[in-house]
Design an enzyme around this catalytic site. Sequence first.
Site, short mmCIF file in Angstrom:
data_model
loop_
_atom_site.label_atom_id
_atom_site.label_comp_id
_atom_site.label_asym_id
_atom_site.label_seq_id
_atom_site.Cartn_x
_atom_site.Cartn_y
_atom_site.Cartn_z
N THR A 1 0.81 -1.22 0.00
CA THR A 1 0.00 0.00 0.00
C THR A 1 0.84 1.26 0.00
OG1 THR A 1 -1.70 -1.20 1.21
CG2 THR A 1 -1.86 1.18 1.22
N LYS B 1 1.23 -8.22 13.07
CA LYS B 1 0.06 -7.42 12.69
C LYS B 1 -1.13 -7.93 13.48
CE LYS B 1 -2.49 -5.52 8.78
NZ LYS B 1 -2.59 -5.36 7.33
N THR C 1 1.84 -4.39 4.75
CA THR C 1 1.83 -4.63 6.19
C THR C 1 1.40 -6.06 6.57
OG1 THR C 1 -0.39 -3.69 6.24
CG2 THR C 1 1.42 -2.27 6.94
N ASP C 2 0.68 -6.76 5.67
CA ASP C 2 0.13 -8.06 6.06
C ASP C 2 1.20 -9.06 6.51
OD1 ASP C 2 -2.27 -7.01 5.40
OD2 ASP C 2 -2.80 -8.49 3.86
#
Lengths: 678, 453
Positions: free
Chosen positions: B117, B272, B193-194
Amino acid sequence: MKDAKKVSEILDRARSWKDIDLLSLGLKVGLEVHRELAGRKLFCSCPSVLSDEEGFIFRRRMHITRSETGDLDDAALHEVSKGMTITYQAPPTTCLVEMDDEPPYGPSKDALETSLKVAMKFGCDMVDRIQFMRKIVVDGSNPSGFQRTALVGFDGFLFTEGGTRIEIESLCLEEDSGRRIGGKDDRPVFRLDRAGIPELEITTRPLMVPPESVKEAAMNIGDIIRFTGRSRRGLGSVRQDINISIEGGARNEIKLVQDLSMIPVVIRKEAIRQALLVESSKYLSGMNVKENELAPEFHDVSSVFTSTVSKVIGRGMEKGGKVICIRLPGFKGVLGRRMDRPDRIEMDDKTIRPGIDDVRVLGPEIAFRARSASGVKGVFHSDELPSYGISKEEVEEVASRLEMDVSRDAFVMVCAPEKTAYLALEAVMRRVKEAFLGVPSEVRRPLPEGGSEFMRPMPGSARMYPETDIPPLDIPYELLNELSRDLPPTRTELLENVMNRFRIGKETASQIVDLDLVGTLENICNDGSSSSIAVRLLLSVIPEMKKGGYDIDRIPNEILSALVDNVSSGKCPRECMGDVLVRYLERRAGTGDDGEPEYLILERIVNDVSKGMISEKEARDIIRKVITARENLVREKGERAHAPLMGPIMNLLKGKMDGRRISILLREELDKHRTSIE
Amino acid sequence: MGLPGARKISDLNPGTRLNIKVKPRDLPYDRSGVVQFRNVILMDTSSSVKGEKVITLKLENGYNVMLDEERIRIDGVLDDENIFDSEIRDGGPARTPSSVDSDEELPPITIISTGGTIASRVDYTTGAVHPVKDGSEILSIYPSMANLCRLDVRTVMNELSEDMSPREWVVIARAVKKAFEDGARGVVVTHGTDTMHFTSSALSFLLRDLPGPVVLVGSQRSSDRPSSDAFINLEHAVITASRAVLDRVVIISHEGPSDGTSIIISGTRARKMHTSRRDAIRSIDSPPIGRVVGKRIELDIPPVRLDPARKISIVGRFDRTVDMIFIHPGISQEGLDSMLKGKKGVVIVGSGLGHVGKRLIKVLKKHIDRGMICVISSACIHGRVDLNVYSSGRNLIGAGVIPSGTMTPETALVKLMWAMGTAGSEGKDRIISLFKEDIAGEWGSSTPFSEGL
Ligand SMILES: [Zn+2]
């Protein structure tokens, strides 16, 4: 400017600003009516209610975004360039969606259906699929930085009560933004209770009608949404944005006009402001100002003010500020024009007209621009000087340092830290250049007396792109068909309906409609024959009790309805309605719920009340007797005899008539008595 | 409708500007007449409802409307440039070169762009978010970075977080090594970020003798949004890379929902913990090693000395025949047996302290006996695995499993992959000793109390 001459002629003919025929100025008004819907929020299941709690507090920064066309639009740049840190309050009624920490849920079915019903009522054509868009809004009011909005219907119309045909351009379903709670311009504070509340935005085509008709259109459009029964009530739930232009002027949007009755004043003042700007630009174009004279050239004139007596300047300089100046070529007299002063600007051998009060023109506009660009407060222009403790000598000295032609030029002066001053004066210069062209297109904030001030430049239209977190929604014929069986009435239709069904006059019907009591009236009035009793109950008995501090909301409709029946069948005297309700409330408060059915409670109260009751005539007889017996007291104290007389009278009438009613009768009888002795 | 041979709107190219007339749709009331729209933009012709083509048009006021094709009549095609042919569609040309001339005094920082992202931009046509084509575009999105350091942006791949695999970890590690060898003071890796915490663990085990910080950073909100967290995250990552006295792999994440303060999390302790919040990445069972407050860095670990001359190296590789199995009450012996078939190693995510049901221990033992390495971690995420408290734990130890302490299941998995890949043919004992070695703080020393979980 070909229109300037015509504008001048119209302004000349008017004796006061209130006389000016706005339609002859080429007035065009576009109306946007916003009304919030009740229930749940548009993209989460939080309730659409405002909260008194601050809740969780967090801070965010907004950043420059490229808009759809690849250019950052003026409006977005204006906000972002201020470098804002925004504080948000998330009360317990909100969730992660409002905080922009979770993607939106699918849109509220209820809000969607209400939007379709209203669109159908306007006879709109409709889209086949609804696509939500992201409209970039970087004033901080929305934590996402955009507002989600969808165009649902287009090309509808409405006849106002007065018979004016209003063309509806579009109907949009959108989410409301956060509520500004406070904070400085560059550090605003918003509460998220309002963020995400669904609202309908109805936009008209340009209206070329008198300002009064615009007001009527706003009311009638808002009414249709209200008559769906799904609109939210309370402060800020309705607002209008008004786009105004005149011939030779430019579209200016006055945001958030909440009070309908202000609409005509807002339109009038804006139209005249534009007329005066058009005229000023004509005057300026005759001043032969050269392009190169308009390059901002800053002069530090701090040394002129080393021993000034002006407190504003003195204080500013103590804090390390400088006095920076720019020359405005050809502007002498132009900045100082206010419509309430007989300014003397020679123009085509004519003197500019006096007597248009309170419409502000260029001076304040320049000050607003400077303030909004830099936050400075001390902005002065030569047309208003000497003043603020700044002496004539100081003004002359500044003029000579600027080497300006005092018969032709003006100057603007800012006292602030150097960088801030430059920001302010650059903004001033941008506005000054626009003055040559006429009327800049702006978004403006309404002021209490109906004028307005600069908020930001008019945003371009291309600041929207699809909201991909929400898939497009099909609107099948079957859904429309089903919803079409339950469309809201127009105001005219509803009034007629109420008048016929309850056999009441137009004025009473309007009151019932304006107070949102149609539903209650339907509930408590079983047939047309009892409607006069029900109307009396709703429009006089209950409001009186409310004034007396009674919690009317605790009385269920079935009690009101039973009371109307009792009065209608003669079991309960009309004048006892208030008394019955008071006793009902006392009973409810005293014993709590003892399981007795409501209708029995009421029946007993009615019996009690009507048993011991005496008529008004009998009561007046008793009151008069007491007054005569205390003749001396009355003579001595005049109307202040009321209080000492209440005791003995209450002793005689207790339980036979409502105490407040007795008090009123006593006052009347005292008055009669006193006039009779005089 | 229309004359024979009249053009259908779906024959036109998206991006065409045109005037149209629209006839009413099916409505439960009478409506006559057509509505004219001028200067609309044809956006999309690809969707349909019940076999009927639905056309998306952008009106002059910016709104998109979706209308059945048969309602629309073309009322003139405007001969302006097709707006999609210009560079507008991608938000304009990248104006900034991949390295920027800035103050020689500023520290040299390399940004390694991997996708995600943070390195994406919106397609304003569809609203869909796409990865940037070139790392240099990052600079056009975040121009203010150039004031903090001398930037060198290198794109090594363009993968979403979920598309990352051990192969990509190694590619990134090599890029980091090269960046330091080329003189970087610190390295920033932009990443989705995942799975960022897998990558940060992997880099922690691979990269040795770091001359400066390696900072992984991502964002939860794409950069097209004025509210995006990408700006502050990247700024804080760059500040950390250029100023923090650190010789390890770390992740930068929002400390809370506010912009302004970030936490610096050790690469092996990150996870996360939320699908969408900005502060999704947390430090598990260990406080963050520092914070970035505004532009200031606060470190909360014993100081280290950075040596720019230190020679960075890459140690080891990953064995991909390792799997992770989440134990749940419905799992059967046969099911577990088939999942373990052919695996050389497994991380079992057990319940509570690390437990596995009696019936399953037998199955595990069978595979351990054939040579599989079995690491036990806990579905609780927080807290230490302890197999000595209950008999089922003791039975697991008896079966030959290795408890993973306070490691997150993900860190345990990456560690096992690395230990197996690195030991190569050296055998089981070597693997176990590599696994048990504390390389980058993954074993921790104690779990301090923290408010909330
Ligand atoms: Zn919510």
